[in-house]
Design a protein around this motif. Structure first.
Motif, PDB file in Angstrom:
ATOM      1  N   GLU A   1     -11.220  12.547   9.263  1.00 29.51           N
ATOM      2  CA  GLU A   1     -10.564  12.195   8.003  1.00 29.51           C
ATOM      3  C   GLU A   1      -9.298  11.384   8.261  1.00 29.51           C
ATOM      4  O   GLU A   1      -9.035  10.376   7.591  1.00 29.51           O
ATOM      5  CB  GLU A   1     -10.241  13.474   7.236  1.00 29.51           C
ATOM      6  CG  GLU A   1      -9.759  13.261   5.821  1.00 29.51           C
ATOM      7  CD  GLU A   1      -9.501  14.577   5.103  1.00 29.51           C
ATOM      8  OE1 GLU A   1      -9.275  14.524   3.883  1.00 29.51           O
ATOM      9  OE2 GLU A   1      -9.511  15.643   5.758  1.00 29.51           O
ATOM     10  N   ALA A   2      -8.512  11.832   9.241  1.00 26.41           N
ATOM     11  CA  ALA A   2      -7.266  11.131   9.572  1.00 26.41           C
ATOM     12  C   ALA A   2      -7.549   9.726  10.075  1.00 26.41           C
ATOM     13  O   ALA A   2      -6.872   8.763   9.696  1.00 26.41           O
ATOM     14  CB  ALA A   2      -6.491  11.924  10.626  1.00 26.41           C
TER      15      ALA A   2
ATOM     16  N   SER B   1      -3.123  10.293  14.423  1.00 29.56           N
ATOM     17  CA  SER B   1      -3.684   9.129  13.729  1.00 29.56           C
ATOM     18  C   SER B   1      -2.620   8.069  13.468  1.00 29.56           C
ATOM     19  O   SER B   1      -2.904   6.867  13.530  1.00 29.56           O
ATOM     20  CB  SER B   1      -4.353   9.552  12.422  1.00 29.56           C
ATOM     21  OG  SER B   1      -3.425  10.110  11.518  1.00 29.56           O
ATOM     22  N   LYS B   2      -1.393   8.493  13.187  1.00 30.52           N
ATOM     23  CA  LYS B   2      -0.315   7.523  12.990  1.00 30.52           C
ATOM     24  C   LYS B   2       0.015   6.801  14.296  1.00 30.52           C
ATOM     25  O   LYS B   2       0.272   5.594  14.304  1.00 30.52           O
ATOM     26  CB  LYS B   2       0.925   8.227  12.441  1.00 30.52           C
ATOM     27  CG  LYS B   2       0.799   8.694  11.001  1.00 30.52           C
ATOM     28  CD  LYS B   2       0.813   7.534  10.009  1.00 30.52           C
ATOM     29  CE  LYS B   2       2.183   6.915   9.894  1.00 30.52           C
ATOM     30  NZ  LYS B   2       2.222   5.807   8.904  1.00 30.52           N
TER      31      LYS B   2
ATOM     32  N   THR C   1       0.855  -1.182   0.000  1.00 28.14           N
ATOM     33  CA  THR C   1       0.000   0.000   0.000  1.00 28.14           C
ATOM     34  C   THR C   1       0.896   1.239   0.000  1.00 28.14           C
ATOM     35  O   THR C   1       2.025   1.192   0.471  1.00 28.14           O
ATOM     36  CB  THR C   1      -0.921   0.048   1.234  1.00 28.14           C
ATOM     37  OG1 THR C   1      -0.140   0.369   2.401  1.00 28.14           O
ATOM     38  CG2 THR C   1      -1.623  -1.295   1.455  1.00 28.14           C
ATOM     39  N   GLY C   2       0.385   2.337  -0.546  1.00 27.71           N
ATOM     40  CA  GLY C   2       1.211   3.536  -0.631  1.00 27.71           C
ATOM     41  C   GLY C   2       2.338   3.389  -1.628  1.00 27.71           C
ATOM     42  O   GLY C   2       3.375   4.057  -1.520  1.00 27.71           O
TER      43      GLY C   2
ATOM     44  N   ARG D   1      -2.765   8.999   4.827  1.00 28.85           N
ATOM     45  CA  ARG D   1      -3.154  10.347   4.420  1.00 28.85           C
ATOM     46  C   ARG D   1      -2.271  11.329   5.186  1.00 28.85           C
ATOM     47  O   ARG D   1      -2.268  11.340   6.407  1.00 28.85           O
ATOM     48  CB  ARG D   1      -4.626  10.598   4.728  1.00 28.85           C
ATOM     49  CG  ARG D   1      -5.140  11.959   4.198  1.00 28.85           C
ATOM     50  CD  ARG D   1      -6.623  12.135   4.508  1.00 28.85           C
ATOM     51  NE  ARG D   1      -7.419  11.129   3.853  1.00 28.85           N
ATOM     52  CZ  ARG D   1      -7.839  11.189   2.590  1.00 28.85           C
ATOM     53  NH1 ARG D   1      -7.517  12.231   1.848  1.00 28.85           N
ATOM     54  NH2 ARG D   1      -8.572  10.227   2.074  1.00 28.85           N
ATOM     55  N   PHE D   2      -1.527  12.152   4.441  1.00 29.95           N
ATOM     56  CA  PHE D   2      -0.622  13.111   5.080  1.00 29.95           C
ATOM     57  C   PHE D   2      -1.050  14.531   4.738  1.00 29.95           C
ATOM     58  O   PHE D   2      -1.218  14.883   3.569  1.00 29.95           O
ATOM     59  CB  PHE D   2       0.824  12.897   4.628  1.00 29.95           C
ATOM     60  CG  PHE D   2       1.741  14.003   5.073  1.00 29.95           C
ATOM     61  CD1 PHE D   2       2.136  14.088   6.391  1.00 29.95           C
ATOM     62  CD2 PHE D   2       2.165  14.974   4.183  1.00 29.95           C
ATOM     63  CE1 PHE D   2       2.959  15.124   6.820  1.00 29.95           C
ATOM     64  CE2 PHE D   2       2.995  16.011   4.593  1.00 29.95           C
ATOM     65  CZ  PHE D   2       3.393  16.078   5.921  1.00 29.95           C
ATOM     66  N   ALA D   3      -1.210  15.327   5.760  1.00 26.12           N
ATOM     67  CA  ALA D   3      -1.436  16.771   5.620  1.00 26.12           C
ATOM     68  C   ALA D   3      -1.371  17.363   7.012  1.00 26.12           C
ATOM     69  O   ALA D   3      -1.740  16.714   7.996  1.00 26.12           O
ATOM     70  CB  ALA D   3      -2.787  17.073   4.975  1.00 26.12           C
ATOM     71  N   TRP D   4      -0.883  18.587   7.100  1.00 22.84           N
ATOM     72  CA  TRP D   4      -0.955  19.295   8.370  1.00 22.84           C
ATOM     73  C   TRP D   4      -2.382  19.818   8.544  1.00 22.84           C
ATOM     74  O   TRP D   4      -3.081  20.073   7.567  1.00 22.84           O
ATOM     75  CB  TRP D   4       0.042  20.432   8.437  1.00 22.84           C
ATOM     76  CG  TRP D   4       1.478  20.010   8.262  1.00 22.84           C
ATOM     77  CD1 TRP D   4       2.376  20.519   7.377  1.00 22.84           C
ATOM     78  CD2 TRP D   4       2.190  19.005   9.001  1.00 22.84           C
ATOM     79  NE1 TRP D   4       3.590  19.894   7.507  1.00 22.84           N
ATOM     80  CE2 TRP D   4       3.510  18.961   8.494  1.00 22.84           C
ATOM     81  CE3 TRP D   4       1.846  18.138  10.028  1.00 22.84           C
ATOM     82  CZ2 TRP D   4       4.480  18.079   8.982  1.00 22.84           C
ATOM     83  CZ3 TRP D   4       2.817  17.262  10.517  1.00 22.84           C
ATOM     84  CH2 TRP D   4       4.112  17.250  10.001  1.00 22.84           C
ATOM     85  N   GLN D   5      -2.802  19.941   9.791  1.00 20.26           N
ATOM     86  CA  GLN D   5      -4.148  20.407  10.145  1.00 20.26           C
ATOM     87  C   GLN D   5      -5.222  19.481   9.571  1.00 20.26           C
ATOM     88  O   GLN D   5      -6.280  19.919   9.135  1.00 20.26           O
ATOM     89  CB  GLN D   5      -4.370  21.855   9.680  1.00 20.26           C
ATOM     90  CG  GLN D   5      -3.399  22.841  10.309  1.00 20.26           C
ATOM     91  CD  GLN D   5      -3.647  24.281   9.916  1.00 20.26           C
ATOM     92  OE1 GLN D   5      -3.910  24.588   8.764  1.00 20.26           O
ATOM     93  NE2 GLN D   5      -3.573  25.172  10.899  1.00 20.26           N
TER      94      GLN D   5
END
Length: 350
Positions: free
Chosen positions: A94-95, A159-160, A6-7, A85-89
């Motif tokens: 969603e996370a 989330s990680k 995955t990824g 899923r990577f993003a700040w804020q």
């Protein structure tokens, strides 16, 4: 061996696919849209020295129930779970949907396949003082108020961390064969310097280049631990096939310089003056709460958690790597190559 990844289209995933296929393993990439994504991924794998003919794909999505898989999969020897899923804020819901529920769905697939799960978490899981400050109980069956953790740490990191702890518990309950690899911040390729623009080190170099990094976050003791992407890919590939692989492997180069030393080296390679003065992390975090400042500075408050003074015990992982002929390359040389790659990318853009 047949290994699901995955990824696979991500920076680390591409290198893992190239490494595995170059070792004559068949890789099945979990892709949202194999029709359009697989040809591009095959080209990237070929450029990285892998065997594109040993790569196929299956349609799937971490956000969907049971990964959205339709029809039977081939018998798998291992699953490498890199997708996230990577993003700040990032919003908590969603996370959690992608990074927690998606990870548990991958673990369930490994249980169904009765194959090894190589789960990629992160080095912050070994920073026990940080976990305690966030209110995380890492003991089996431990009680953690996760909404509070998300408030303190932000959606991505929380989330990680939650995914790793819940997947560990799932593996314990179902006696799943799992190897957890905990990478530090990823640097570029040790021979070519290739570095993805989404990586924090690339953003640090960009901030130095544009003059947005006027002060060094933290103190002389703070550092940002690194691991080169090709070395990490080799370790992940080894974890897929070695029956004696340890349950956890910390992928972190203990010779990474302090953040000040790292920035000084990169600035010299850029032909820029390095920042000399330090800004305490709490002060910087407070400034970054001002509207618009994180985007202006290209620095997000959540990213500051990864800059720290904690040192890690890497002896077990280093001994394991040495047993299999894996060594960390010279950090300064890798940083120089990363800067050269950044400059080439910048010149192409202009």
């Amino acid at each position: 061996m047949t290994i699901l990844v995955t990824g696979a289209t991500g920076f680390i995933g591409r290198h893992v696919c190239a490494t595995l296929t170059s070792q004559q393993h068949h890789v099945v990439a979990l892709l949202r849209d194999p029709t359009t994504q697989l040809p591009a991924l095959k080209q990237q794998i070929r450029q990285l020295g892998g065997d594109e003919h040993a790569l196929s794909a299956v349609k799937g999505d971490l956000d969907e129930t049971s990964l959205g898989l339709q029809g039977p999969l081939p018998a798998l020897s291992a699953i490498v779970h890199l997708g996230a899923r990577f993003a700040w804020q990032l919003a908590m819901a969603e996370a959690r949907r992608t990074n927690v529920a998606g990870s548990l769905a991958v673990a369930e697939l490994a249980r169904q396949q009765q194959c090894r799960l190589v789960f990629i978490s992160g080095f912050m899981l070994e920073n026990h003082a940080h976990l305690a400050r966030l209110g995380i109980d890492t003991q089996p069956g431990g009680k953690t108020e996760w909404p509070s953790v998300y408030t303190r740490a932000g959606g991505y990191e929380a989330s990680k961390l939650e995914a790793a702890i819940r997947v560990r518990e799932f593996a314990r309950q179902h006696q799943l064969d799992m190897v957890e690899i905990q990478p530090a911040t990823v640097s570029g390729h040790s021979q070519r310097g290739e570095l993805d623009p989404q990586q924090p080190l690339y953003q640090l170099i960009a901030n130095l280049h544009t003059g947005r990094l006027a002060m060094i976050p933290g103190s002389q003791r703070h550092w940002l631990p690194l691991v080169c992407v090709d070395g990490l890919a080799e370790l992940i590939a080894l974890a897929c096939v070695d029956p004696q692989a340890p349950a956890r492997l910390l992928a972190l180069d203990p010779n990474t310089p302090s953040l000040g030393g790292l920035l000084q080296h990169c600035a010299a390679a850029l032909g820029r003056k390095p920042p000399r003065h330090y800004m305490p992390i709490p002060l910087l975090r407070g400034l970054l709460r001002l509207p618009g400042l994180p985007r202006l500075m290209n620095t997000w408050p959540e990213a500051l958690h990864f800059i720290q003074t904690t040192r890690f015990d890497t002896r077990a992982s280093s001994d394991y790597m040495k047993q299999h002929g894996l060594v960390h390359p010279d950090t300064d040389e890798v940083l120089t190559l990363c800067v050269q790659h950044f400059l080439c990318c910048t010149q192409r853009e202009h």
